[in-house]
Design an enzyme around this catalytic site. Sequence first.
Site, PDB file in Angstrom:
ATOM      1  N   TYR A 126      14.776  30.696   3.273  1.00  0.00           N
ATOM      2  CA  TYR A 126      13.587  31.427   3.729  1.00  0.00           C
ATOM      3  C   TYR A 126      13.707  31.781   5.200  1.00  0.00           C
ATOM      4  O   TYR A 126      14.056  30.933   6.027  1.00  0.00           O
ATOM      5  CB  TYR A 126      12.329  30.579   3.535  1.00  0.00           C
ATOM      6  CG  TYR A 126      11.893  30.442   2.090  1.00  0.00           C
ATOM      7  CD1 TYR A 126      11.524  31.559   1.343  1.00  0.00           C
ATOM      8  CD2 TYR A 126      11.835  29.198   1.481  1.00  0.00           C
ATOM      9  CE1 TYR A 126      11.106  31.427   0.017  1.00  0.00           C
ATOM     10  CE2 TYR A 126      11.423  29.057   0.164  1.00  0.00           C
ATOM     11  CZ  TYR A 126      11.065  30.183  -0.565  1.00  0.00           C
ATOM     12  OH  TYR A 126      10.657  30.047  -1.866  1.00  0.00           O
ATOM     13  N   LYS A 164       0.853  -1.204   0.000  1.00  0.00           N
ATOM     14  CA  LYS A 164       0.000   0.000   0.000  1.00  0.00           C
ATOM     15  C   LYS A 164       0.884   1.248   0.000  1.00  0.00           C
ATOM     16  O   LYS A 164       2.088   1.168   0.285  1.00  0.00           O
ATOM     17  CB  LYS A 164      -0.915  -0.026   1.222  1.00  0.00           C
ATOM     18  CG  LYS A 164      -0.179  -0.061   2.556  1.00  0.00           C
ATOM     19  CD  LYS A 164      -1.122  -0.310   3.730  1.00  0.00           C
ATOM     20  CE  LYS A 164      -0.363  -0.454   5.033  1.00  0.00           C
ATOM     21  NZ  LYS A 164      -1.240  -0.835   6.153  1.00  0.00           N
TER      22      LYS A 164
HETATM   23  C1  PLP Z   1      -0.488  -1.899   6.802  1.00  0.00           C
HETATM   24  C2  PLP Z   1      -1.028  -3.200   7.170  1.00  0.00           C
HETATM   25  C3  PLP Z   1      -0.180  -4.314   7.322  1.00  0.00           C
HETATM   26  C4  PLP Z   1       1.331  -4.212   7.314  1.00  0.00           C
HETATM   27  O1  PLP Z   1       1.739  -3.695   8.559  1.00  0.00           O
HETATM   28  P1  PLP Z   1       3.292  -3.421   8.882  1.00  0.00           P
HETATM   29  O2  PLP Z   1       3.295  -2.890  10.272  1.00  0.00           O
HETATM   30  O3  PLP Z   1       3.732  -2.396   7.885  1.00  0.00           O
HETATM   31  O4  PLP Z   1       3.998  -4.696   8.718  1.00  0.00           O
HETATM   32  C5  PLP Z   1      -0.761  -5.549   7.531  1.00  0.00           C
HETATM   33  N1  PLP Z   1      -2.103  -5.677   7.617  1.00  0.00           N
HETATM   34  C6  PLP Z   1      -2.944  -4.633   7.524  1.00  0.00           C
HETATM   35  C7  PLP Z   1      -4.405  -4.858   7.658  1.00  0.00           C
HETATM   36  C8  PLP Z   1      -2.441  -3.358   7.313  1.00  0.00           C
HETATM   37  O5  PLP Z   1      -3.278  -2.320   7.228  1.00  0.00           O
END
Ligand code: PLP
Length: 379
Positions: free
Chosen positions: A250, A34
Amino acid sequence: MRPAWLEVNLDLLADNLNLLRSKAGGVPAIGVIKANAYGHGAVEVGRELLRLGVWGLAVATVGEGRELRKAGLEAPILLMGSLHPDQAGEVIELGLIPTISTLESARALDVRARARGRTVEVHLEFDTGMGRTGFPVEDANAVKEGFAQLAGLEVTGIYSHFADAEGNTLWTEEQIANLAKVQAGFGPDYFYHLCNTAGTMNFPRVGLAAVRPGIGLYGLLPGLGLKPIARLLAKPTLVKQLPAGHKIGYGGLYTTQSKEWIATLPVGYADGMPRLLYNRATVKLLGTVETRLGEVETMGLECPVVGRISMDQITVKLPGPVGLDTVFEVTTADFDPTSSLWGWAELTGTVSYEPAVRLAARLPRVYLRGGVEVARVEG
Ligand SMILES: *Cc1c(COP(=O)(O)O)cnc(C)c1O
């Protein structure tokens, strides 16, 4: 190519995946990609994870799933989060495996599946303690009966998510026990998964059908043997000497103390460098610098970021002049307190996930395997 780019080391990605898989007792991994693979580039990282033999990929939005399908990735793609009924049609068109945690979204999906003469594969999420998404564990039997009525849906997987597997053993064990209750109700014929990265590393005995790591693939949790897989690199666009008492950037938040050599690097907060890091972050100089002692070869000499971080540029203080072909590590592939993604997170009061996912799409990404470039995505 733009003289600021993200270099992603696919050998380290493989090392991290192998460490996670071995902790998990060799069960398959669902590669969580993701948010553009936590900033590392979803298509290329997803392709590599599939080459390395993951069960499938997981994304958070339908758009992320569409990007992978458009790039020709045909593997199973789990859409995490609770499906909104509005997206039922798109999910079917893209062949994603949605996560269901309400009967309302299940019915919306079922209607559209049957209208197309299709059976749609889904995973159910149960809320084992986090309180965010998932059916209540107590409702497991009712949920099972409810889904038996929905001919357009086929439940293949069941999962839950940890709230604090990095810090809270009691709570995590309670979550594991709660998923076991769901498992007892549904029986063995489902693909059960639970462990994120922290769960995989800290609770290796969970032993379900698969693990679901994200951050660990990118190596961004310290102290576990995982290694960061990316470096943000840049070449200076300008190197100059300023007189003493000259303001920089800045608001003039830095003033030269004496004659100082300054390089301007073409990365800024629009590339994901937190603006709060002014006068605190460092970059590492890789290459030769001229000093009073003559030309000195540096391997990672620390150069402070001086003055405000602009949208597109930063200014760094050098020990002497360097050429415009000199490469600077704006982030290092380690846990350096002032120059790594993890260090940026520590300095700004957040977790390494956040600076990682903010690495902008406009940065070119270069992928290396065995030290050789195997793919490049222009920003
Ligand atoms: C983001 C997510 C993961 C991965 O989690 P990490 O802490 O990055 O390993 C796994 N399962 C779900 C449902 C998530 O939203």
